[in-house]
Design a protein around this motif. Sequence first.
Motif, PDB file in Angstrom:
ATOM      1  N   VAL A  55      13.502   0.389   0.008  1.00  0.00           N
ATOM      2  CA  VAL A  55      14.014  -0.243   1.233  1.00  0.00           C
ATOM      3  C   VAL A  55      12.867  -0.704   2.138  1.00  0.00           C
ATOM      4  O   VAL A  55      13.008  -1.678   2.873  1.00  0.00           O
ATOM      5  CB  VAL A  55      14.897   0.785   1.982  1.00  0.00           C
ATOM      6  N   ASP A  56      11.734  -0.003   2.060  1.00  0.00           N
ATOM      7  CA  ASP A  56      10.634  -0.231   3.013  1.00  0.00           C
ATOM      8  C   ASP A  56       9.328  -0.500   2.280  1.00  0.00           C
ATOM      9  O   ASP A  56       9.114   0.006   1.175  1.00  0.00           O
ATOM     10  CB  ASP A  56      10.371   1.042   3.835  1.00  0.00           C
ATOM     11  N   LEU A  57       8.431  -1.193   2.963  1.00  0.00           N
ATOM     12  CA  LEU A  57       7.053  -1.282   2.468  1.00  0.00           C
ATOM     13  C   LEU A  57       6.105  -1.561   3.626  1.00  0.00           C
ATOM     14  O   LEU A  57       6.489  -2.107   4.661  1.00  0.00           O
ATOM     15  CB  LEU A  57       6.928  -2.380   1.391  1.00  0.00           C
ATOM     16  N   SER A  58       4.837  -1.178   3.409  1.00  0.00           N
ATOM     17  CA  SER A  58       3.782  -1.622   4.315  1.00  0.00           C
ATOM     18  C   SER A  58       2.603  -2.051   3.443  1.00  0.00           C
ATOM     19  O   SER A  58       2.380  -1.493   2.363  1.00  0.00           O
ATOM     20  CB  SER A  58       3.359  -0.513   5.283  1.00  0.00           C
ATOM     21  N   VAL A  79       6.123   9.891   1.976  1.00  0.00           N
ATOM     22  CA  VAL A  79       5.405   8.614   1.857  1.00  0.00           C
ATOM     23  C   VAL A  79       4.857   8.499   0.442  1.00  0.00           C
ATOM     24  O   VAL A  79       4.273   9.449  -0.078  1.00  0.00           O
ATOM     25  CB  VAL A  79       4.241   8.534   2.873  1.00  0.00           C
ATOM     26  N   PHE A  80       5.074   7.340  -0.179  1.00  0.00           N
ATOM     27  CA  PHE A  80       4.512   7.086  -1.502  1.00  0.00           C
ATOM     28  C   PHE A  80       3.301   6.187  -1.379  1.00  0.00           C
ATOM     29  O   PHE A  80       3.368   5.130  -0.737  1.00  0.00           O
ATOM     30  CB  PHE A  80       5.524   6.375  -2.407  1.00  0.00           C
ATOM     31  N   ALA A  96       5.690   6.684   7.062  1.00  0.00           N
ATOM     32  CA  ALA A  96       6.205   8.006   7.450  1.00  0.00           C
ATOM     33  C   ALA A  96       7.388   7.808   8.398  1.00  0.00           C
ATOM     34  O   ALA A  96       8.360   8.565   8.378  1.00  0.00           O
ATOM     35  CB  ALA A  96       5.103   8.825   8.107  1.00  0.00           C
ATOM     36  N   VAL A  97       7.320   6.775   9.202  1.00  0.00           N
ATOM     37  CA  VAL A  97       8.471   6.426  10.049  1.00  0.00           C
ATOM     38  C   VAL A  97       9.559   5.834   9.147  1.00  0.00           C
ATOM     39  O   VAL A  97      10.660   6.382   9.048  1.00  0.00           O
ATOM     40  CB  VAL A  97       8.067   5.416  11.152  1.00  0.00           C
ATOM     41  N   GLY A  98       9.257   4.712   8.491  1.00  0.00           N
ATOM     42  CA  GLY A  98      10.180   4.085   7.546  1.00  0.00           C
ATOM     43  C   GLY A  98      11.542   3.774   8.140  1.00  0.00           C
ATOM     44  O   GLY A  98      11.748   3.866   9.357  1.00  0.00           O
ATOM     45  N   HIS A 122       0.835  -1.211   0.000  1.00  0.00           N
ATOM     46  CA  HIS A 122       0.000   0.000   0.000  1.00  0.00           C
ATOM     47  C   HIS A 122       0.867   1.257   0.000  1.00  0.00           C
ATOM     48  O   HIS A 122       0.573   2.214  -0.700  1.00  0.00           O
ATOM     49  CB  HIS A 122      -0.936  -0.003   1.205  1.00  0.00           C
ATOM     50  N   PHE A 123       1.918   1.244   0.827  1.00  0.00           N
ATOM     51  CA  PHE A 123       2.762   2.440   0.937  1.00  0.00           C
ATOM     52  C   PHE A 123       4.235   2.047   0.962  1.00  0.00           C
ATOM     53  O   PHE A 123       4.599   0.958   1.397  1.00  0.00           O
ATOM     54  CB  PHE A 123       2.435   3.219   2.222  1.00  0.00           C
ATOM     55  N   SER A 124       5.061   2.982   0.486  1.00  0.00           N
ATOM     56  CA  SER A 124       6.507   2.867   0.667  1.00  0.00           C
ATOM     57  C   SER A 124       7.013   4.273   0.978  1.00  0.00           C
ATOM     58  O   SER A 124       6.210   5.178   1.237  1.00  0.00           O
ATOM     59  CB  SER A 124       7.185   2.271  -0.562  1.00  0.00           C
ATOM     60  N   THR A 125       8.304   4.453   0.963  1.00  0.00           N
ATOM     61  CA  THR A 125       8.833   5.740   1.383  1.00  0.00           C
ATOM     62  C   THR A 125      10.131   6.040   0.647  1.00  0.00           C
ATOM     63  O   THR A 125      10.548   5.273  -0.228  1.00  0.00           O
ATOM     64  CB  THR A 125       9.023   5.746   2.919  1.00  0.00           C
ATOM     65  N   LEU A 126      10.731   7.151   0.997  1.00  0.00           N
ATOM     66  CA  LEU A 126      11.969   7.576   0.333  1.00  0.00           C
ATOM     67  C   LEU A 126      13.045   7.770   1.385  1.00  0.00           C
ATOM     68  O   LEU A 126      12.922   8.634   2.254  1.00  0.00           O
ATOM     69  CB  LEU A 126      11.727   8.896  -0.406  1.00  0.00           C
TER      70      LEU A 126
END
Length: 331
Positions: free
Chosen positions: A67-70, A326-327, A127-129, A39-43
Motif C-alpha cells: 500500500v505504501d512506499l518511500s 518497516v521493510f 514507520a508512519v505508513g 527504499h522502504f515499504s511497510t506492513l
Amino acid sequence: MAERFRAMVIDDEGGKPVGAFRELTLTDLPDHDVLVEVHFSTLNYKDGLAVTGKGRIARRLPMVGGVDLSGIVVESRSPDWKPGDKVVVNGWGLSETEWGGYSRFQRLKPEWLTRLPEAFTLEESMAVGTAGYTAALAVQALEAWGTITGDSREVLVTGAAGGVGSVAIKLLARRGYTVTASTGRPETHDYLSALGAKNFIDRSSLSEKGGALQKERWAGAIDSVGSTTLANVLAQTVQGGAVAACGLAGGADLPATVMPHILRGVALLGIDSVMASHERHDKAWALLAESLDRQQLARMTRHEPLSRLPELAQDIVAGKVRGRVVFDISQ
Ligand SMILES: NC(=O)c1ccc[n+]([C@@H]2O[C@H](COP(=O)([O-])OP(=O)(O)OC[C@H]3O[C@@H](n4cnc5c(N)ncnc54)[C@H](OP(=O)(O)O)[C@@H]3O)[C@@H](O)[C@H]2O)c1
C-alpha cells in the motif's frame, strides 16, 4: 540500475489471489511518468490480507502488493518531479488497482507522490505508513467534530496494540487527551502505557452484543475493529460525541441501532486514507510532524527484510503484530 529486481506479486493460484516473490524488469512496470527507486515499504493489515489471499484486495492481477512506499525519483517525465527527489506514496489504490511498494522500482503517476515531509526520514515515513497516516486522519476528524477537547473525558482507541491503534494513542496522548486502550493482549500494557495510554479495557468487553444505549463513557473513539465492537463503542459514546471508524479487524459488519445517533447525537465519522484529498493528506502529515515523537516512533517500529513479508503477512492477519513494521526493500 539493477536489470532484474525482486517484487511481491499477487497472482491467481487455484482461483485465489496469493502473493509470491517474482523477478521483474523495468519493462514490466506500468507506463506511468515517474520512476522511483523504492527504499522502504511497510506492513498494513490490508497488505496482510492481500499477500495471504485472505482478502480480495487486488482488483486486477497480476498486482504488485504494498500500500505504501518511500524512495527516490530516478526518472521523471513530469515537470513536478526530478531525479533525486525524496518521495512518499500512501494509498491512491496501490496494491488494489495500481502496482505498489513491494518492488525495488516502481513507476507512478506524478499526482500520487508527496514530497517527503522534512520531519521524517524515508525510513520513518514508512514507520508512519498508511496506518499512522490513517490514525492522524482520525484524530483530525475527532478534533474537527469538536467534542474531545476542553475537558478530561476519555478517548477510546480499539485495536490498540496494532499499527493504527499505536500511532493513534501516541498522537492523542501528545495532544493532551486522556486515552483508554482496548486490547486483547494484556502483555502490551507496558508498551501502550509508554505510548501514553492511561486506562485499559479488555477487548472482550466490547465484543459481545450489548444494549442499544449503554452507560456513556467515551467523548470520542478511534476504532480499527468494526462489527460488534464498533456497535458497543457507539452505544457507550457520550451525548454529542463521535467515533472515527477506520477498520474491520474484527469484522466488516455493523450490528448496531440508530439509537446513539438519534437520541445522543453521536456521529460516526468514516475515515478513508486511500482517496483523501491532497489537502487532507498534507494536514495529516503536518499533524504527524507536530505530534509524533521520533524516538517513540522508533520504539513502536521493527525493521525487517522484505524476505520476511510472507510470514509477517500471516501474523498481521492473525492480530499478532505489535505496532509498526518497516521493510527495507533492498534486502
Ligand atoms: N480506513 C482506512 O483508510 C484504513 C487505513 C489503514 C488501516 N485500516 C484498517 O484498520 C484496521 C487496523 O489496521 P492496522 O494496520 O493497524 O492492523 P493491525 O496492526 O493488525 O491492528 C489491528 C488490531 O486490531 C485488533 N484485532 C485484531 N483482530 C481482532 C479481532 N478479531 N477482534 C478484535 N480486535 C482484533 C488487534 O489489537 P489488540 O491486539 O490490541 O487487541 C490488532 O493488533 C484494519 O482493519 C485495516 O484494514 C483502514
